[in-house]
Design a protein around this motif. Sequence first.
Motif, PDB file in Angstrom:
ATOM      1  N   SER A  86      11.702   9.052 -14.403  1.00  0.00           N
ATOM      2  CA  SER A  86      12.355  10.137 -14.033  1.00  0.00           C
ATOM      3  C   SER A  86      12.523  11.030 -15.293  1.00  0.00           C
ATOM      4  O   SER A  86      13.119  12.339 -15.064  1.00  0.00           O
ATOM      5  CB  SER A  86      13.935   9.766 -13.530  1.00  0.00           C
ATOM      6  OG  SER A  86      13.892   8.964 -12.371  1.00  0.00           O
ATOM      7  N   THR A  92      13.989  11.119 -17.925  1.00  0.00           N
ATOM      8  CA  THR A  92      15.622  11.188 -18.543  1.00  0.00           C
ATOM      9  C   THR A  92      15.465  10.669 -19.941  1.00  0.00           C
ATOM     10  O   THR A  92      16.667  10.504 -20.552  1.00  0.00           O
ATOM     11  CB  THR A  92      16.745  10.251 -17.576  1.00  0.00           C
ATOM     12  OG1 THR A  92      16.515   9.079 -17.754  1.00  0.00           O
ATOM     13  CG2 THR A  92      16.802  10.817 -16.229  1.00  0.00           C
ATOM     14  N   SER A  99       8.440  -0.178  -9.258  1.00  0.00           N
ATOM     15  CA  SER A  99       9.245   0.450 -10.562  1.00  0.00           C
ATOM     16  C   SER A  99       9.799   2.001 -10.504  1.00  0.00           C
ATOM     17  O   SER A  99      10.648   2.320 -11.337  1.00  0.00           O
ATOM     18  CB  SER A  99       8.266   0.274 -11.824  1.00  0.00           C
ATOM     19  OG  SER A  99       7.016   1.019 -11.524  1.00  0.00           O
ATOM     20  N   PRO A 136      22.946   1.907 -17.108  1.00  0.00           N
ATOM     21  CA  PRO A 136      22.810   2.887 -18.066  1.00  0.00           C
ATOM     22  C   PRO A 136      23.590   4.446 -17.335  1.00  0.00           C
ATOM     23  O   PRO A 136      23.729   4.550 -16.397  1.00  0.00           O
ATOM     24  CB  PRO A 136      21.382   3.417 -18.319  1.00  0.00           C
ATOM     25  CG  PRO A 136      20.709   2.743 -17.092  1.00  0.00           C
ATOM     26  CD  PRO A 136      21.514   1.538 -16.764  1.00  0.00           C
ATOM     27  N   GLY A 137      24.194   5.295 -18.372  1.00  0.00           N
ATOM     28  CA  GLY A 137      24.661   6.383 -17.911  1.00  0.00           C
ATOM     29  C   GLY A 137      24.060   7.175 -17.215  1.00  0.00           C
ATOM     30  O   GLY A 137      24.615   7.995 -15.906  1.00  0.00           O
ATOM     31  N   GLY A 178       1.276  -1.353 -21.486  1.00  0.00           N
ATOM     32  CA  GLY A 178       1.059  -1.425 -20.187  1.00  0.00           C
ATOM     33  C   GLY A 178       1.831  -0.597 -19.175  1.00  0.00           C
ATOM     34  O   GLY A 178       2.908  -0.018 -19.712  1.00  0.00           O
ATOM     35  N   ILE A 223       4.362  -0.724 -15.945  1.00  0.00           N
ATOM     36  CA  ILE A 223       4.958  -1.524 -15.081  1.00  0.00           C
ATOM     37  C   ILE A 223       5.020  -1.154 -13.624  1.00  0.00           C
ATOM     38  O   ILE A 223       5.615   0.167 -13.403  1.00  0.00           O
ATOM     39  CB  ILE A 223       6.511  -1.793 -15.633  1.00  0.00           C
ATOM     40  CG1 ILE A 223       6.497  -2.231 -17.075  1.00  0.00           C
ATOM     41  CG2 ILE A 223       7.427  -2.596 -14.543  1.00  0.00           C
ATOM     42  CD1 ILE A 223       7.644  -1.808 -18.164  1.00  0.00           C
ATOM     43  N   GLU A 274      19.655   1.719 -27.952  1.00  0.00           N
ATOM     44  CA  GLU A 274      19.262   1.810 -26.159  1.00  0.00           C
ATOM     45  C   GLU A 274      18.321   3.102 -25.798  1.00  0.00           C
ATOM     46  O   GLU A 274      17.502   2.849 -24.763  1.00  0.00           O
ATOM     47  CB  GLU A 274      20.441   1.841 -25.503  1.00  0.00           C
ATOM     48  CG  GLU A 274      21.360   2.868 -25.621  1.00  0.00           C
ATOM     49  CD  GLU A 274      22.520   2.971 -24.679  1.00  0.00           C
ATOM     50  OE1 GLU A 274      23.183   3.843 -24.436  1.00  0.00           O
ATOM     51  OE2 GLU A 274      22.908   1.839 -24.231  1.00  0.00           O
ATOM     52  N   HIS A 275      18.083   3.949 -26.759  1.00  0.00           N
ATOM     53  CA  HIS A 275      16.937   5.125 -26.003  1.00  0.00           C
ATOM     54  C   HIS A 275      15.721   4.906 -26.499  1.00  0.00           C
ATOM     55  O   HIS A 275      14.788   5.749 -26.110  1.00  0.00           O
ATOM     56  CB  HIS A 275      17.739   6.365 -26.634  1.00  0.00           C
ATOM     57  CG  HIS A 275      19.128   6.729 -26.130  1.00  0.00           C
ATOM     58  ND1 HIS A 275      20.028   7.596 -26.766  1.00  0.00           N
ATOM     59  CD2 HIS A 275      19.764   6.315 -25.164  1.00  0.00           C
ATOM     60  CE1 HIS A 275      21.002   7.664 -25.859  1.00  0.00           C
ATOM     61  NE2 HIS A 275      21.062   6.762 -25.051  1.00  0.00           N
TER      62      HIS A 275
HETATM   63  C1  LIG Z   1      22.644  11.650 -19.174  1.00  0.00           C
HETATM   64  C2  LIG Z   1      21.957  10.544 -19.670  1.00  0.00           C
HETATM   65  C3  LIG Z   1      22.515   9.322 -19.699  1.00  0.00           C
HETATM   66  C4  LIG Z   1      21.837   8.286 -20.487  1.00  0.00           C
HETATM   67  N1  LIG Z   1      22.836   7.065 -20.537  1.00  0.00           N
HETATM   68  C5  LIG Z   1      21.774   5.843 -21.188  1.00  0.00           C
HETATM   69  C6  LIG Z   1      22.409   4.653 -21.275  1.00  0.00           C
HETATM   70  O1  LIG Z   1      23.926   4.731 -21.043  1.00  0.00           O
HETATM   71  N2  LIG Z   1      22.016   3.691 -21.823  1.00  0.00           N
HETATM   72  C7  LIG Z   1      20.514   3.845 -21.923  1.00  0.00           C
HETATM   73  O2  LIG Z   1      19.722   2.979 -22.237  1.00  0.00           O
HETATM   74  N3  LIG Z   1      19.798   5.018 -21.800  1.00  0.00           N
HETATM   75  C8  LIG Z   1      20.527   5.938 -21.404  1.00  0.00           C
HETATM   76  N4  LIG Z   1      19.747   7.314 -21.269  1.00  0.00           N
HETATM   77  C9  LIG Z   1      18.414   7.498 -21.334  1.00  0.00           C
HETATM   78  C10 LIG Z   1      17.317   7.185 -20.246  1.00  0.00           C
HETATM   79  O3  LIG Z   1      18.000   7.543 -18.893  1.00  0.00           O
HETATM   80  C11 LIG Z   1      16.988   5.722 -20.317  1.00  0.00           C
HETATM   81  O4  LIG Z   1      15.881   5.566 -21.414  1.00  0.00           O
HETATM   82  C12 LIG Z   1      16.096   5.429 -18.960  1.00  0.00           C
HETATM   83  O5  LIG Z   1      15.701   3.997 -19.029  1.00  0.00           O
HETATM   84  C13 LIG Z   1      14.848   6.380 -18.741  1.00  0.00           C
HETATM   85  O6  LIG Z   1      14.457   6.113 -17.363  1.00  0.00           O
HETATM   86  P1  LIG Z   1      13.244   6.940 -16.737  1.00  0.00           P
HETATM   87  O7  LIG Z   1      12.919   6.655 -15.463  1.00  0.00           O
HETATM   88  O8  LIG Z   1      13.781   8.380 -16.846  1.00  0.00           O
HETATM   89  O9  LIG Z   1      12.065   7.033 -17.846  1.00  0.00           O
HETATM   90  P2  LIG Z   1      11.348   8.236 -18.580  1.00  0.00           P
HETATM   91  O10 LIG Z   1      12.277   8.741 -19.345  1.00  0.00           O
HETATM   92  O11 LIG Z   1      10.419   8.949 -17.388  1.00  0.00           O
HETATM   93  O12 LIG Z   1      10.228   7.226 -19.514  1.00  0.00           O
HETATM   94  C14 LIG Z   1      10.984   6.592 -20.756  1.00  0.00           C
HETATM   95  C15 LIG Z   1       9.887   5.596 -21.255  1.00  0.00           C
HETATM   96  O13 LIG Z   1       9.487   4.751 -20.475  1.00  0.00           O
HETATM   97  C16 LIG Z   1       8.089   4.766 -20.063  1.00  0.00           C
HETATM   98  N5  LIG Z   1       7.851   4.465 -18.650  1.00  0.00           N
HETATM   99  C17 LIG Z   1       8.640   4.856 -17.830  1.00  0.00           C
HETATM  100  N6  LIG Z   1       8.376   4.286 -16.553  1.00  0.00           N
HETATM  101  C18 LIG Z   1       7.458   3.318 -17.050  1.00  0.00           C
HETATM  102  C19 LIG Z   1       6.665   2.314 -16.241  1.00  0.00           C
HETATM  103  N7  LIG Z   1       6.828   2.088 -15.110  1.00  0.00           N
HETATM  104  N8  LIG Z   1       5.853   1.465 -17.083  1.00  0.00           N
HETATM  105  C20 LIG Z   1       5.741   1.711 -18.390  1.00  0.00           C
HETATM  106  N9  LIG Z   1       6.510   2.509 -19.236  1.00  0.00           N
HETATM  107  C21 LIG Z   1       7.164   3.304 -18.467  1.00  0.00           C
HETATM  108  C22 LIG Z   1       7.712   6.264 -20.541  1.00  0.00           C
HETATM  109  O14 LIG Z   1       6.229   6.346 -21.120  1.00  0.00           O
HETATM  110  C23 LIG Z   1       8.795   6.664 -21.665  1.00  0.00           C
HETATM  111  O15 LIG Z   1       8.232   5.931 -23.011  1.00  0.00           O
HETATM  112  C24 LIG Z   1      20.551   8.174 -20.590  1.00  0.00           C
HETATM  113  C25 LIG Z   1      19.823   9.783 -20.343  1.00  0.00           C
HETATM  114  C26 LIG Z   1      20.592  10.785 -19.884  1.00  0.00           C
HETATM  115  C27 LIG Z   1      19.718  11.959 -19.708  1.00  0.00           C
END
Ligand SMILES: Cc1cc2nc3c(=O)[nH]c(=O)nc-3n(C[C@H](O)[C@H](O)[C@H](O)COP(=O)(O)OP(=O)(O)OC[C@H]3O[C@@H](n4cnc5c(N)ncnc54)[C@H](O)[C@@H]3O)c2cc1C
Length: 468
Positions: free
Chosen positions: A80, A82, A119, A141-142, A212, A214, A424-425
């Motif tokens: 997404s 995020t 995923s 996560p938040g 890789g 996922i 966590e980030h």
């Molecule tokens: C308001 C807000 C609150 C948040 N709170 C938290 C919290 O409480 N705890 C926390 O840990 N994080 C938090 N985050 C950070 C973020 O949401 C997490 O890191 C989340 O897991 C990212 O998911 P995403 O789908 O948006 O991944 P993306 O941001 O799209 O990708 C994140 C990383 O994962 C990789 N990736 C994504 N999908 C895959 C896949 N299927 N296979 C391989 N690699 C992949 C991407 O290449 C990138 O390196 C927060 C962010 C925001 C904006």
Amino acid sequence: MSKLDLVPTVTPSLVASLRSAVDPSRVLTEPEDILPYSFDGTAALKVKPGAVLFPLTGEEVAACVKLARAAKVPVVTRGSGTGLSGGSVPLEGCLVLCLAQMDKILEVDEKNLTLRAQSGVITKDIDDAAGKVGLFYPPDPGSMKISTIGGNVAENSGGLRGLKYGVTRDYIMGLQVVLADGTLTTLGNKCVKDVAGYSMKDIFIGSEGTLGIITEVMLKLVPKPKARKTMLALYDSMEAAAETISAIIAAKIIPCTLEFLDRMTVGCVEDFAKIGLPTEVEAVVLMETDGHPVVVEEEAAQMMALARQHGAREVRAAADDAEATRLATARRSAFSALARKRPTTILEDVTVPRTELAHMVKFIREVADRHKLMVGTFGHLGDGNLHPTFLTNERDHEEMHRVEEALEEIVTETIRLGGTVTGEHGVGLAKKAFVKRQLGEASYELMRSIKRALDPECLLNPGKIFDL
Ligand SMILES: Cc1cc2nc3c(=O)[nH]c(=O)nc-3n(C[C@H](O)[C@H](O)[C@H](O)COP(=O)(O)OP(=O)(O)OC[C@H]3O[C@@H](n4cnc5c(N)ncnc54)[C@H](O)[C@@H]3O)c2cc1C
């Protein structure tokens, strides 16, 4: 010039072959279409990809990776977007694989307590599906209403319930992964015990899309707790709040949530959510216990008593489930609430041993004051994970320089205290400069050697976590 400036970019011929591998409407190349995929949740990082593709299955991902590999074009995976460390920020002209449309929950197995999903499923939808059959997926996560489960695995995300229930890694039983050469492979299974060979799935957890892609996850579920109680404690000093946390843990209670917001964050959250939070306090601590109703009542009473004994100005329990949810939602909105103050929000993620928390919060405040910066700090008090959030303006170069100086001091102090630059980030681009300092030469090189073994041509999210 860096090595990455020389990598090939998406060409019309690669686009044509991608469009024959998947429905052509799922390959975007127009500048206005791909712009939203040029950044994630991290401030001040933006790079335009060459094309964005939305696969629907693991097989499609594998086919696209093979095509990109043949053209030597790097692939950046995205859920997404995020992320808060720049992990899914593209490389100029690369191929972005956005897995957000791979959003099917494939199986909920009540007998084995597992859930299998593509995923791109949103994290909260996983917990909701588990909840429908009386089960529970704890990592929260938040961002759980918008993040994908694949992104959570790739970042090994944690959440508000991490103290008692752990993080994403603790719930991964299996993964389907597309390797850098396009091989589709399944790692792990439904067995509670399995020691056949290396635990390969674990290498991919927290690998930030560098090893890789996922495509499917098999998650462990647990029985849904029968009861929960949420409480709020208000403090005139951060030290008193931290002492309460130590006292609760020392009393052998492991609450599912121990979150805190400092004065600046409480003010912003109240301004945003208007739920009647008191703003004239130094710290607000959100405490939650869950489990068997009798245990919950007992632990809640003990936690409230400990909070009072350790200087809480006021302690109150949520009247009902609706109020409990309102309080947790208010905490989850901390980042968005702070982000309304200034044009740029830089959210940090340092984590220190629990015993160093009060010192670290004070240190952050002193650093911000010395550099004349606006900072709000909130975080997971129970597991030492702090989110100092700098409210700034990326167009003001002089102020951004002061932010960088402040961050450098915070990171140095974190490492000195035995902490980590990211709880966590993830490292992504944002923490890349610090990671070697924390890990040391040998463990840093070990990590790079794993990257070289699994992705010898460095096509998967190159330049993230470390330089090639
Ligand atoms: C308001 C807000 C609150 C948040 N709170 C938290 C919290 O409480 N705890 C926390 O840990 N994080 C938090 N985050 C950070 C973020 O949401 C997490 O890191 C989340 O897991 C990212 O998911 P995403 O789908 O948006 O991944 P993306 O941001 O799209 O990708 C994140 C990383 O994962 C990789 N990736 C994504 N999908 C895959 C896949 N299927 N296979 C391989 N690699 C992949 C991407 O290449 C990138 O390196 C927060 C962010 C925001 C904006």
